[in-house]
Scaffold this active site. Structure first.
Site, PDB file in Angstrom:
ATOM      1  N   ARG A  17       0.644  -0.991  -0.052  1.00  0.00           N
ATOM      2  CA  ARG A  17       0.378   0.670  -0.303  1.00  0.00           C
ATOM      3  C   ARG A  17       0.738   1.365   0.256  1.00  0.00           C
ATOM      4  O   ARG A  17       2.118   1.764   0.439  1.00  0.00           O
ATOM      5  CB  ARG A  17      -1.007  -0.195   1.469  1.00  0.00           C
ATOM      6  CG  ARG A  17      -0.184   0.149   2.522  1.00  0.00           C
ATOM      7  CD  ARG A  17      -1.361   0.144   3.834  1.00  0.00           C
ATOM      8  NE  ARG A  17      -1.475   1.126   3.790  1.00  0.00           N
ATOM      9  CZ  ARG A  17      -1.584   2.614   4.422  1.00  0.00           C
ATOM     10  NH1 ARG A  17      -0.913   2.262   5.070  1.00  0.00           N
ATOM     11  NH2 ARG A  17      -2.043   3.330   4.096  1.00  0.00           N
ATOM     12  N   ARG A  26      -3.019  11.190  -0.267  1.00  0.00           N
ATOM     13  CA  ARG A  26      -4.040  11.754   0.777  1.00  0.00           C
ATOM     14  C   ARG A  26      -4.693  12.679  -0.481  1.00  0.00           C
ATOM     15  O   ARG A  26      -3.822  13.199  -1.034  1.00  0.00           O
ATOM     16  CB  ARG A  26      -3.034  12.778   1.611  1.00  0.00           C
ATOM     17  CG  ARG A  26      -2.566  11.218   2.348  1.00  0.00           C
ATOM     18  CD  ARG A  26      -1.956  12.332   3.816  1.00  0.00           C
ATOM     19  NE  ARG A  26      -1.522  11.308   4.466  1.00  0.00           N
ATOM     20  CZ  ARG A  26      -0.450  11.957   5.089  1.00  0.00           C
ATOM     21  NH1 ARG A  26      -0.269  13.256   5.513  1.00  0.00           N
ATOM     22  NH2 ARG A  26       0.405  10.799   6.626  1.00  0.00           N
ATOM     23  N   ARG A  53      20.256  -4.068   5.743  1.00  0.00           N
ATOM     24  CA  ARG A  53      20.457  -3.392   5.105  1.00  0.00           C
ATOM     25  C   ARG A  53      21.266  -2.633   6.250  1.00  0.00           C
ATOM     26  O   ARG A  53      20.507  -1.997   6.720  1.00  0.00           O
ATOM     27  CB  ARG A  53      19.626  -2.653   4.369  1.00  0.00           C
ATOM     28  CG  ARG A  53      19.191  -3.348   3.022  1.00  0.00           C
ATOM     29  CD  ARG A  53      19.640  -3.267   1.608  1.00  0.00           C
ATOM     30  NE  ARG A  53      19.947  -2.591   1.439  1.00  0.00           N
ATOM     31  CZ  ARG A  53      21.272  -2.161   0.688  1.00  0.00           C
ATOM     32  NH1 ARG A  53      22.073  -3.412   0.061  1.00  0.00           N
ATOM     33  NH2 ARG A  53      21.634  -0.956  -0.093  1.00  0.00           N
ATOM     34  N   ARG A  86      18.788  10.324   1.377  1.00  0.00           N
ATOM     35  CA  ARG A  86      18.972  11.745   1.734  1.00  0.00           C
ATOM     36  C   ARG A  86      19.916  12.070   2.493  1.00  0.00           C
ATOM     37  O   ARG A  86      20.653  11.591   2.666  1.00  0.00           O
ATOM     38  CB  ARG A  86      17.546  11.133   2.501  1.00  0.00           C
ATOM     39  CG  ARG A  86      17.188  10.860   3.909  1.00  0.00           C
ATOM     40  CD  ARG A  86      16.880   9.650   4.581  1.00  0.00           C
ATOM     41  NE  ARG A  86      16.729   9.843   5.535  1.00  0.00           N
ATOM     42  CZ  ARG A  86      15.898   9.325   6.780  1.00  0.00           C
ATOM     43  NH1 ARG A  86      14.739   9.675   6.525  1.00  0.00           N
ATOM     44  NH2 ARG A  86      16.111   8.786   7.922  1.00  0.00           N
ATOM     45  N   GLU A 104      23.167  10.135   3.722  1.00  0.00           N
ATOM     46  CA  GLU A 104      22.453   8.935   4.110  1.00  0.00           C
ATOM     47  C   GLU A 104      22.835   8.179   2.765  1.00  0.00           C
ATOM     48  O   GLU A 104      22.242   8.379   1.432  1.00  0.00           O
ATOM     49  CB  GLU A 104      20.938   8.791   4.451  1.00  0.00           C
ATOM     50  CG  GLU A 104      21.371  10.029   5.390  1.00  0.00           C
ATOM     51  CD  GLU A 104      19.980   9.243   6.518  1.00  0.00           C
ATOM     52  OE1 GLU A 104      19.299   7.953   6.023  1.00  0.00           O
ATOM     53  OE2 GLU A 104      19.609   9.644   8.019  1.00  0.00           O
ATOM     54  N   TYR A 150      12.195  -4.897  12.635  1.00  0.00           N
ATOM     55  CA  TYR A 150      12.342  -3.389  12.668  1.00  0.00           C
ATOM     56  C   TYR A 150      11.184  -2.525  12.944  1.00  0.00           C
ATOM     57  O   TYR A 150       9.713  -3.021  13.497  1.00  0.00           O
ATOM     58  CB  TYR A 150      11.917  -2.700  10.978  1.00  0.00           C
ATOM     59  CG  TYR A 150      11.955  -1.776  10.896  1.00  0.00           C
ATOM     60  CD1 TYR A 150      13.231  -0.992  10.700  1.00  0.00           C
ATOM     61  CD2 TYR A 150      10.918  -0.883  11.059  1.00  0.00           C
ATOM     62  CE1 TYR A 150      13.330   0.545  10.916  1.00  0.00           C
ATOM     63  CE2 TYR A 150      11.050   0.798  11.081  1.00  0.00           C
ATOM     64  CZ  TYR A 150      12.662   1.536  10.741  1.00  0.00           C
ATOM     65  OH  TYR A 150      12.512   2.735  11.076  1.00  0.00           O
ATOM     66  N   ASP A 206       9.326   0.548  14.705  1.00  0.00           N
ATOM     67  CA  ASP A 206       9.080   2.300  15.476  1.00  0.00           C
ATOM     68  C   ASP A 206      10.102   2.490  17.188  1.00  0.00           C
ATOM     69  O   ASP A 206       9.843   1.549  17.858  1.00  0.00           O
ATOM     70  CB  ASP A 206       8.485   2.672  15.019  1.00  0.00           C
ATOM     71  CG  ASP A 206       7.958   3.085  13.525  1.00  0.00           C
ATOM     72  OD1 ASP A 206       9.582   3.400  13.426  1.00  0.00           O
ATOM     73  OD2 ASP A 206       7.039   3.094  12.718  1.00  0.00           O
TER      74      ASP A 206
END
Length: 373
Positions: free
Chosen positions: A177, A181, A254, A285, A305, A353, A355
């Site tokens: 997905r 918006r 990674r 970035r 990065e 991973y 948050d």
């Protein structure tokens, strides 16, 4: 004798140590690095809190976690609103009405929807002609979700740099997905709360470790038997495959390499996060750290990065979610579950991973289970 030896002074270890200490337990926290905080550690450069291991923005919809962190430190009002740079043109992220205006000049949600639907239909027709009924890879999946313009300019190059592989060689599930918006809303996260501790993340980890004995530059595996004997239980937050001597092989990651530079100007890019989405720019970035805390210092610090294939000895960042690593991680998890007097927790120990809010929630849950609540 300690009640708990906590291996790793990252967020999971700090929260567990804080909770155990509050309940009168004696903890020793060790870390092989020369600092606490794990990957949320900040360096002070020119009065700017520089995120040494990459940008960390605290965001959550979990009220318990937000209240927990906010009770320890004051959070600022930072809202993540990244910008994408494709061949010198700027686009707002996540994909919203600002992005669609910048991409096509459309000004209404109806026009944006029509443009996306048109390009999705083109992708579906191309797949149908090839006899394909379901997306076989990330490229086909992305084209079916947002069409060729957004894919070519904002997804393809960035994703290939991030993963070190062509989008046609990446599985479709990575991008099942994509948020679209139809409002002029540049807030990257949908969570109820977000921000950064005023004074940087070291303020948070220092608060969590108040009253806790901490030893840095200590390698657990060089003195494992001796360290284990010092505590009734071990809380292990390091790499689970390393704990078991890589019995089933090395789990893959990674990793990220940073080039950090101090510049003699007050403002380099006007935003904390700018993604470079064209394939010919080698970095993914640029982070300008002062903008996380609305800094007004006369100089600025930026970090480029570079996403890199992980090798043993490098800092592991992102688990590789494929079948091979999934099976290997399950084998290690089965071994971990059988260990007596060892609690495994955190992104490396669980090969997930996480948050930051999920790390805090996981550590709080582990502490409650362990301490009988």
């Amino acid at each position: 004798m300690y009640d708990y030896l906590i291996v790793g002074a990252g967020l999971f270890g700090c929260v567990f140590a804080h909770e155990a200490t509050k309940r009168g337990k004696k903890c020793l926290v060790i870390d092989r690095r020369d600092h606490t905080g794990g990957n949320i550690h900040c360096d002070d450069i020119e009065g700017i809190n520089v995120h040494r291991y990459g940008a960390h923005i605290f965001h959550t919809s979990n009220r318990e976690v937000w209240d927990y962190v906010s009770a320890l430190v004051e959070m600022n009002r930072y809202t993540n609103q990244p910008v994408a740079n494709f061949e010198g043109k700027l686009y707002n992220l996540p994909f919203n009405m600002n992005t669609f205006y910048q991409m096509w000049g459309v000004t209404t949600p109806e026009q944006a929807e029509a443009k996306i639907a048109e390009q999705r239909a083109e992708a579906a027709e191309a797949m149908r002609k090839d006899g394909v009924t379901e997306p076989r890879n990330l490229e086909e999946q992305a084209l079916m979700l947002v069409g060729k313009d957004i894919y070519e300019k904002l997804i393809k190059g960035y994703t290939q740099k991030q993963w070190g592989r062509k989008c046609t060689d990446l599985p479709a599930f990575i991008i099942r997905r994509l948020p679209v918006r139809l409002t002029f809303d540049n807030n990257y996260f949908n969570d109820h709360w977000q921000g950064i501790p005023i004074g940087g993340y070291n303020v948070l980890t220092d608060k969590l470790l108040e009253g806790v004995e901490v030893r840095t530059s200590v390698d657990y595996f060089q003195n494992k038997a001796e360290l284990d004997a010092m505590a009734r239980k071990v809380v292990f937050t390091g790499a689970v495959d390393e704990y078991f001597g890589f019995r089933f092989g090395h789990l893959q990651y990674r990793t990220v390499r940073f080039e950090t530079e101090t510049l003699p100007i007050a403002n380099y890019q006007g935003n904390a996060v700018v993604n470079y989405t064209s394939a010919d720019i080698p970095f993914t970035r640029i982070i300008e750290h002062k903008h996380f805390e609305f800094g007004t210092q006369p100089k600025t610090v930026i970090s480029r990065e570079f996403s890199t294939e992980w090798q043993p000895g490098m800092e592991p960042y992102y688990p590789v979610n494929d079948d091979v690593n999934g099976r290997m991680a399950a084998q290690y998890a089965e071994l971990a579950a059988k260990q007596e007097n060892v609690i495994f927790g955190g992104r490396l120990a669980e090969y997930k991973y996480y948050d930051m809010d999920k790390v805090v929630a996981s550590a709080l849950a582990a502490a409650k289970r362990e301490l009988g609540e």
